[in-house]
Design a protein around this motif. Structure first.
Motif: not given
Length: 435
Positions: A149-154
């Motif tokens: 996952f993108s850490v921003e989306k997570l």
């Protein structure tokens, strides 16, 4: 703004936050806020226009959202594994929200009445939380399947889930979905981790292909996917240093060490006060994390001088210390600073700054910038390897990047010479050809 008007503004903001938190936004009147702040109600209207304008100031000036992220550093240090880290994060967020129930209820219940400006402020506050959370997750999730996952989306998914549960708890205690917040957090983390395992299995090399591919053949391909050197231009570096300087003495010292000594956040965390060696002509840092070595603190960073041997950002920070702590850098609680807390500070320094391609600035770029600058200033590849703790092979991309910058600088110098007059090669260009 005069100091008196600034003091009045801050009193009104503190009073509003206190009343909003205790009894909600709807039940709080401007007269109550003015009385608690010991000012005339007319002054409130002159400063903020109305109650919603004051709410906007409360959100922006007090950082009520960013406080959710500022406590994450210790959670990362204390986490034994990824499950513990995520559980700890969820518990801390819900605890913070639980400390301001009336304010949360009002923010949700009255959101439809907010002006566009107020809704933008609310969105900016939530974005700040996400920045802090993403930095926290980037540290604790290194190498874990969740990094698919993108850490921003997570971070956004986690915060949305936690805010949703908090809203449910604060608006109806009779939902019967989970017995308490602890059960909810456990289920949320388990859902994330199980999803990560499934994603990892689905994105792995199929067995039929894996049988015909040697593992050693895969490694070079993975290595080639590493990002290229992304050093920062001088104007961005100076902007970051100036922002850090305006914030705090320690912030300036931290930024100075990152750009002036080329240390990684992990190496900075390991620094003790005894590791700061103040010699007659130069100050040194003893690095014991990773490759043990001594590194000088550059007084000149990207063409601008930051202090002297006797007076620089780090000496100023050390002089302000009244404690007996052994760590060179501390957090707000007086404990040794953590890697996550350093990354959070970086996020504040570089807010709204991007690269030419529009990418956010990463703290790792400070060390990359230092390496390229040292090469441009004439250091040999062998000596840079000693100072950085990196091998000559690892430094090759930096040599290439330094050559590119040196070529550009020489081309600019040639263009500045009068017609018919040739320019001699710069020392930097000559030195780089010998690397």
């Amino acid at each position: 703004m005069s100091s008196q008007s600034n003091s009045t503004r801050q009193r009104l903001i503190r009073a509003a936050l206190q009343l909003f938190t205790a009894q909600g936004i709807t039940e709080t009147t401007t007269r109550q806020i003015a009385e608690l702040a010991d000012v005339n109600e007319v002054t409130l209207f002159r400063q903020f226009g109305n109650k919603q304008g004051l709410l906007l100031a409360v959100i922006e000036d007090t950082g009520i959202f960013t406080r959710l992220g500022e406590s994450l550093g210790q959670a990362a240090n204390n986490a034994d594994d990824i499950t513990h880290a995520l559980n700890s994060y969820g518990e801390k967020c819900l605890q913070k929200l639980d400390q301001m129930p009336e304010l949360v209820r009002s923010l949700i219940g009255e959101a439809g009445k907010f002006s566009l400006e107020n809704r933008q402020a609310l969105g900016h506050g939530l974005a700040q939380v996400n920045h802090y959370t993403a930095q926290y997750l980037a540290t604790v999730l290194q190498g874990h399947p969740l990094t698919h996952f993108s850490v921003e989306k997570l971070a956004g998914f986690l915060n949305l889930s936690l805010l949703g549960y908090a809203t449910l708890e604060l608006t109806s205690e009779f939902h019967d979905l989970w017995s308490d917040r602890h059960d909810f957090v456990i289920d949320l983390v388990e859902l994330l981790l199980r999803s990560a395992v499934l994603i990892s299995e689905q994105t792995s090399i199929p067995s039929a292909t894996a049988d015909s591919v040697d593992a050693d053949e895969v490694k070079p391909a993975l290595a080639d996917s590493k990002p290229a050197v992304a050093d920062l231009p001088a104007n961005l570096v100076q902007t970051i240093l100036q922002r850090a300087k305006k914030l705090d003495v320690q912030d300036y010292a931290l930024a100075y060490v990152l750009f002036g000594a080329g240390l990684s956040p992990v190496e900075v965390v390991g620094l003790q006060r005894s590791h700061y060696l103040q010699e007659t002509q130069q100050h040194l840092l003893q690095v014991n994390q990773g490759v043990s070595r001594q590194v000088p603190l550059n007084q000149w960073i990207m063409g601008q001088r930051h202090g002297s041997v006797t007076r620089n950002p780090l000496t100023q920070w050390v002089k302000t210390r009244k404690d007996e702590r052994t760590a060179l850098f501390l957090n707000e609680a007086g404990s040794p600073i953590s890697e996550v807390e350093i990354r959070l500070r970086w996020q504040v320094w570089v807010e709204d700054l991007t690269t030419l391609s529009g990418q956010p600035l990463r703290i790792e770029q400070a060390r990359q910038t230092w390496c390229v600058e040292m090469l441009l200033r004439g250091i040999s590849l062998e000596n840079l390897s000693i100072l950085s703790g990196w091998t000559a092979t690892q430094l090759q991309p930096y040599v290439q990047r330094a050559r590119e910058k040196a070529a550009l600088q020489q081309a600019i110098q040639l263009d500045q010479k009068p017609k018919g007059q040739s320019a001699s090669p710069t020392t930097t260009g000559q030195d780089l050809e010998n690397l």
